[in-house]
Structures are given as structure tokens and as C-alpha cells.
Design a protein around this motif. Structure first.
Motif, PDB file in Angstrom:
ATOM      1  N   ALA A 155      -9.443  56.912  12.670  1.00 52.66           N
ATOM      2  CA  ALA A 155      -9.238  56.873  11.219  1.00 52.66           C
ATOM      3  C   ALA A 155     -10.539  57.028  10.440  1.00 52.66           C
ATOM      4  O   ALA A 155     -10.519  57.408   9.259  1.00 52.66           O
ATOM      5  CB  ALA A 155      -8.559  55.558  10.826  1.00 52.66           C
ATOM      6  N   ALA A 156     -11.669  56.741  11.074  1.00 57.13           N
ATOM      7  CA  ALA A 156     -12.959  56.814  10.383  1.00 57.13           C
ATOM      8  C   ALA A 156     -13.253  58.255   9.978  1.00 57.13           C
ATOM      9  O   ALA A 156     -13.168  59.165  10.809  1.00 57.13           O
ATOM     10  CB  ALA A 156     -14.065  56.275  11.277  1.00 57.13           C
ATOM     11  N   PRO A 157     -13.634  58.487   8.720  1.00 54.84           N
ATOM     12  CA  PRO A 157     -13.842  59.857   8.237  1.00 54.84           C
ATOM     13  C   PRO A 157     -15.228  60.420   8.542  1.00 54.84           C
ATOM     14  O   PRO A 157     -15.532  61.544   8.158  1.00 54.84           O
ATOM     15  CB  PRO A 157     -13.652  59.707   6.721  1.00 54.84           C
ATOM     16  CG  PRO A 157     -14.137  58.316   6.432  1.00 54.84           C
ATOM     17  CD  PRO A 157     -13.762  57.489   7.638  1.00 54.84           C
ATOM     18  N   THR A 158     -16.073  59.651   9.198  1.00 52.40           N
ATOM     19  CA  THR A 158     -17.469  60.045   9.413  1.00 52.40           C
ATOM     20  C   THR A 158     -17.702  60.526  10.844  1.00 52.40           C
ATOM     21  O   THR A 158     -16.920  60.239  11.753  1.00 52.40           O
ATOM     22  CB  THR A 158     -18.397  58.854   9.137  1.00 52.40           C
ATOM     23  OG1 THR A 158     -17.946  57.728   9.919  1.00 52.40           O
ATOM     24  CG2 THR A 158     -18.372  58.478   7.662  1.00 52.40           C
ATOM     25  N   ARG A 159     -18.800  61.248  11.027  1.00 51.86           N
ATOM     26  CA  ARG A 159     -19.173  61.711  12.376  1.00 51.86           C
ATOM     27  C   ARG A 159     -19.628  60.551  13.238  1.00 51.86           C
ATOM     28  O   ARG A 159     -19.363  60.518  14.448  1.00 51.86           O
ATOM     29  CB  ARG A 159     -20.291  62.755  12.263  1.00 51.86           C
ATOM     30  CG  ARG A 159     -20.904  63.136  13.606  1.00 51.86           C
ATOM     31  CD  ARG A 159     -22.020  64.150  13.462  1.00 51.86           C
ATOM     32  NE  ARG A 159     -22.846  64.228  14.665  1.00 51.86           N
ATOM     33  CZ  ARG A 159     -23.898  65.008  14.815  1.00 51.86           C
ATOM     34  NH1 ARG A 159     -24.266  65.797  13.805  1.00 51.86           N
ATOM     35  NH2 ARG A 159     -24.601  65.009  15.944  1.00 51.86           N
ATOM     36  N   TRP A 160     -20.310  59.603  12.646  1.00 54.04           N
ATOM     37  CA  TRP A 160     -20.834  58.446  13.372  1.00 54.04           C
ATOM     38  C   TRP A 160     -19.986  57.219  13.075  1.00 54.04           C
ATOM     39  O   TRP A 160     -19.557  57.009  11.935  1.00 54.04           O
ATOM     40  CB  TRP A 160     -22.274  58.167  12.973  1.00 54.04           C
ATOM     41  CG  TRP A 160     -23.217  59.272  13.303  1.00 54.04           C
ATOM     42  CD1 TRP A 160     -23.466  60.389  12.558  1.00 54.04           C
ATOM     43  CD2 TRP A 160     -24.038  59.381  14.468  1.00 54.04           C
ATOM     44  NE1 TRP A 160     -24.401  61.182  13.180  1.00 54.04           N
ATOM     45  CE2 TRP A 160     -24.774  60.587  14.353  1.00 54.04           C
ATOM     46  CE3 TRP A 160     -24.242  58.569  15.577  1.00 54.04           C
ATOM     47  CZ2 TRP A 160     -25.682  61.001  15.319  1.00 54.04           C
ATOM     48  CZ3 TRP A 160     -25.147  58.983  16.540  1.00 54.04           C
ATOM     49  CH2 TRP A 160     -25.857  60.181  16.406  1.00 54.04           C
ATOM     50  N   VAL A 161     -19.765  56.403  14.097  1.00 52.09           N
ATOM     51  CA  VAL A 161     -18.946  55.197  13.940  1.00 52.09           C
ATOM     52  C   VAL A 161     -19.628  54.027  14.633  1.00 52.09           C
ATOM     53  O   VAL A 161     -20.102  54.163  15.764  1.00 52.09           O
ATOM     54  CB  VAL A 161     -17.537  55.394  14.540  1.00 52.09           C
ATOM     55  CG1 VAL A 161     -16.736  54.094  14.469  1.00 52.09           C
ATOM     56  CG2 VAL A 161     -16.783  56.505  13.810  1.00 52.09           C
ATOM     57  N   ILE A 162     -19.693  52.893  13.939  1.00 49.29           N
ATOM     58  CA  ILE A 162     -20.127  51.644  14.578  1.00 49.29           C
ATOM     59  C   ILE A 162     -18.875  50.870  14.959  1.00 49.29           C
ATOM     60  O   ILE A 162     -18.028  50.580  14.115  1.00 49.29           O
ATOM     61  CB  ILE A 162     -21.027  50.811  13.659  1.00 49.29           C
ATOM     62  CG1 ILE A 162     -22.383  51.515  13.476  1.00 49.29           C
ATOM     63  CG2 ILE A 162     -21.254  49.408  14.237  1.00 49.29           C
ATOM     64  CD1 ILE A 162     -23.357  50.778  12.590  1.00 49.29           C
ATOM     65  N   THR A 163     -18.743  50.552  16.227  1.00 44.19           N
ATOM     66  CA  THR A 163     -17.528  49.925  16.726  1.00 44.19           C
ATOM     67  C   THR A 163     -17.878  48.800  17.694  1.00 44.19           C
ATOM     68  O   THR A 163     -18.963  48.778  18.277  1.00 44.19           O
ATOM     69  CB  THR A 163     -16.638  50.975  17.432  1.00 44.19           C
ATOM     70  OG1 THR A 163     -15.424  50.370  17.883  1.00 44.19           O
ATOM     71  CG2 THR A 163     -17.355  51.600  18.609  1.00 44.19           C
ATOM     72  N   GLY A 164     -16.934  47.855  17.861  1.00 40.78           N
ATOM     73  CA  GLY A 164     -17.109  46.790  18.855  1.00 40.78           C
ATOM     74  C   GLY A 164     -17.377  45.412  18.300  1.00 40.78           C
ATOM     75  O   GLY A 164     -17.477  44.449  19.073  1.00 40.78           O
TER      76      GLY A 164
END
Length: 409
Positions: free
Chosen positions: A108-117
Motif C-alpha cells: 500500500a505504501a506509495p513510495t519506492r522506499w519503505v521502513i517496515t518492522g
């Protein structure tokens, strides 16, 4: 994600979640950094649904308020760019995989980079400058695909690092701590700051594996590069320092390569217990674009939905990423930390729920439940074996494809 059995427990969890939204947005001064919050609420009543809807209603997102000192602010502006979604289950016995929720959030994140966890269930709160540091890293690596940045997580036994925010705008939320304040406290060894999160868990479990050599080596790299960052980029402050800058960078590159090899070795049979019982959900900043043309991270290295427990192959994904050729680094200066007040916001109500309701199947509430979605543990092992082999098979296929494209035999 969480399974909450009580409206007050949900409220406290959302305080921690919203605190992270504020931190993520505030350091960029209203530049609308997007975020995704996806919740599963078991045993949801109409009261819970109404409470959740009212908390995040969009009436006053952009309303400008004026203060007595002449300054102004834009209310809860950070909610304008956040997707907040909830899955409600009527039964308290219905549970979903946290890793499945993480996959949905990443898609769902619209960005190329995602911070997850980030584990809200452990009261983890992001550091003050994290969004600025993340945006800088994304810009620097814009033309270099296939990177993953490790963000360390810590726990401390003292609330001095940050306190409950008393500002009228964000009443009841937790403020963040700057990297300099945190680093100075660590250097002075007061208070206790540790990466052994299980030491402060609501319901301690002796099944987890913490402080493995590979994790400690990554964290040592983070401390070293953060020290360089705070010194203004002076490589002489680094333990990798050598005669010239090129030699220093070569030392750093060799160290990172050794870490990547160690992560890949987690996929071996000798490390099968370590990778299964790794007692952290790694916080990573992940590039959605892989290191090879056409490689999409969510296709080649998603979390495994079936591994739903909090002690169920948490280290599998980062090991797969290393095996697939992603470049590991650390996001120096960025971290997450829990303190007594942020943990109490979760533990007090959650622990009371578990003690008072003996008829509820509390799978995924306890860290000790491990891979709770499998009654047959051999099936979990079989899926894990296939998942550990998959990056190797993918690497062979990519190698054959490259040879075909270049005409090599």
C-alpha cells in the motif's frame, strides 16, 4: 498490528502508533511524508470501531491553530498523508499473521522506499531525526537499486530519554529522542541501554534468540558510523580508519561484506534454530526495486504470511535479501527505543487482558507461541526449508538469464 481484547488496551497501543506518526512527520516540517498503519482487532465491538473511527477522523487535519505567543500550527497535519486501515474480527479467537499485515502495508505504501518492522507491541518509538535521515539515504541511493538499511532497536530502564508530550496538540503522546542525546547517554553508560529487548518484555519468553553475532556486528557498524556522523563525517573517528580515506572505505566495505555473508549463512541447516527463533522483528528501510533489472522486492522477498507468530522466522527476510544480492547498510543516526512509560502503555492493559480472560486463545499475543498458525510443526519446517532454498534458485535463474542476454555460455 495487534489483537486487542479491550478498548483501553487499543487506545494505549494507538498512542504509541500515533506518536510514531508525529515523529515521522515533524522532522520534515509538513512535507507530507506518507505512512501506513494497518491493524487487526480481534473481538471488536461497535464501541471499538466507533472509537477508532473518531480518533482518526479527518475534521481537523489542516486546521490552523494560533497560540498566545503568536505562533501557529496545523493541528494533526501528519494524518493527511497516512493510510489508516483496520481489520475487525468479532471473535477473540480469530487472528491474522503480523507478517501478512506487513506485506499488505508495504504494497500500500506509495513510495519506492519503505521502513517496515516496527513492533508497537514492544512500545518501540522512532528517533527524532529518522525521516530526515531516511530521505537523505533515499536521495543518495536514488540511482543505485537494491539496498536495505538496518535500523537498530534498543530498550532502556529510564524515562529520561523522552517523556509524555504535554503539548496541547499531541496530548498523551510520546515525544522522541535525538541521536545526540541517545549517543551521549550510551557513552556515559547511564542509564542502561541494551539491544536485548526480551529483558523488558511484558511476558518474557526463554525461547527467543537475541544478541547473535551477526546482529551485534551490524549494531557495532551502526554505532561506529553514527559516531562519524556526529563528528561531522570525520573518518578518523571510525574504527575502520586507515592511512587514506580509500583504505578506510575498503576496510568498511570488507566488514559489510562479511556481515552479508553471515546473513546468508542464516539460511543454512546449521542456523535453522537461530533463524526460526530470532527474537526481533528487524526494522529495515527497504528498496522496492531489486539489485537486478525487473526484480521487485515484494515479489522476490516478501514476508511469509504463514509465519504469523512473534517468534517465527523473523530473520528469514533479511537473510533472503542478502542471498539475493541486496546491499546491506545501516541508517546511521536512526533507531527505535522503548522506555518504561512506552512499554507500560502496552503491557499494563495487555497483561491484564491475558490474566482475566482464560477462555481466549491468545495465539500471537504471547511471544512464546512461535509459529502459531501451524499445529503440525513439520509443515512449518517444510515451508521454511523451501523459503530458504528459494533465493538460491532465484540467483541461479538470474545468472542463466544474464548469460543468455550477454551471449555467454
Amino acid at each position: 498490528s495487534t489483537q486487542s481484547l479491550d478498548v483501553y488496551a487499543l487506545d494505549d497501543l494507538l498512542d504509541v502508533a500515533e506518536s510514531n506518526m508525529v515523529i515521522w512527520a515533524s522532522s520534515l516540517h509538513f512535507q507530507q511524508q506518507p505512512c501506513v498503519l494497518l491493524l487487526h482487532v480481534a473481538g471488536a465491538t461497535e464501541e471499538v470501531k466507533t472509537k477508532l473511527a473518531k480518533r482518526f477522523q479527518n475534521d481537523n487535519f489542516s486546521e490552523i491553530s494560533h497560540k498566545d505567543d503568536g505562533s501557529s500550527s496545523r493541528g494533526r497535519h501528519y494524518l493527511e498523508s497516512c493510510l489508516i486501515s483496520a481489520i475487525f474480527s468479532k471473535s477473540t479467537n480469530e487472528h491474522v499473521s503480523r507478517k501478512a499485515l506487513m506485506n499488505m502495508a508495504m504494497e500500500a505504501a506509495p513510495t519506492r522506499w519503505v521502513i517496515t518492522g516496527l513492533e508497537l507491541e514492544r512500545g518501540m518509538v522512532l528517533s527524532k531525526e529518522i525521516s530526515v535521515l531516511a530521505k537523505r539515504a533515499a536521495k543518495v541511493h536514488r540511482d543505485i537499486a537494491g539496498n536495505v538499511f538496518w535500523i537498530p532497536q534498543f530498550a532502556t530502564d529510564d524515562d529520561f530519554l523522552f517523556s509524555t508530550n504535554k503539548d496541547e496538540e499531541n496530548s498523551g503522546l510520546f515525544s522522541s529522542v535525538s541521536v545526540k542525546t541517545f549517543f551521549d547517554a550510551y557513552e556515559q553508560q547511564k542509564p542502561l541501554i541494551t539491544n536485548r529487548l526480551a529483558q523488558f518484555d511484558c511476558s518474557p519468553c526463554d525461547k527467543g534468540v537475541e544478541d547473535e553475532e551477526v546482529e551485534q556486528r551490524i549494531n557495532n557498524l551502526w554505532w561506529d558510523l553514527t559516531k562519524v556522523e556526529l563528528s561531522g563525517g570525520d573518518l578518523s573517528e571510525s574504527k575502520f580508519s586507515a592511512g587514506t580515506d580509500d583504505e578506510s572505505l575498503n576496510n568498511l566495505a570488507r566488514y559489510i561484506n562479511e556481515i552479508e555473508i553471515s546473513l546468508t549463512e542464516l539460511l543454512s541447516d546449521e542456523k535453522k534454530d537461530t533463524i526460526k527463533r530470532f527474537d526481533k522483528s528487524p526494522i529495515m528501510m527497504i528498496d522496492k526495486i531489486g539489485p537486478r533489472d525487473g526484480m521487485i522486492t515484494s515479489d522476490f522477498a516478501p514476508e511469509v504470511d504463514e509465519f504469523g507468530g512473534q517468534l517465527c522466522y523473523n530473520a528469514l527476510r533479511i537473510a533472503q535479501l542478502a542471498a539475493l544480492g541486496y546491499r546491506l547498510n545501516v541508517l546511521q543516526g536512526a533507531f527505535a527505543v522503548s522506555v518504561p512509560s512506552s512499554r507500560d502503555a502496552i503491557c499494563n492493559n495487555l497483561s491484564m487482558d491475558i490474566l482475566e480472560d482464560k477462555n481466549v486463545a491468545h495465539h500471537s499475543l504471547s511471544r512464546c507461541d512461535s509459529c502459531f498458525m501451524f499445529d503440525n510443526k513439520n509443515l512449518a519446517w517444510s515451508i521454511a526449508r523451501d523459503e530458504k532454498q528459494r533465493p538460491v534458485k532465484a540467483a541461479v535463474l538470474w545468472h542463466e538469464y544474464d548469460n543468455k542476454v550477454t551471449g555467454n555460455k
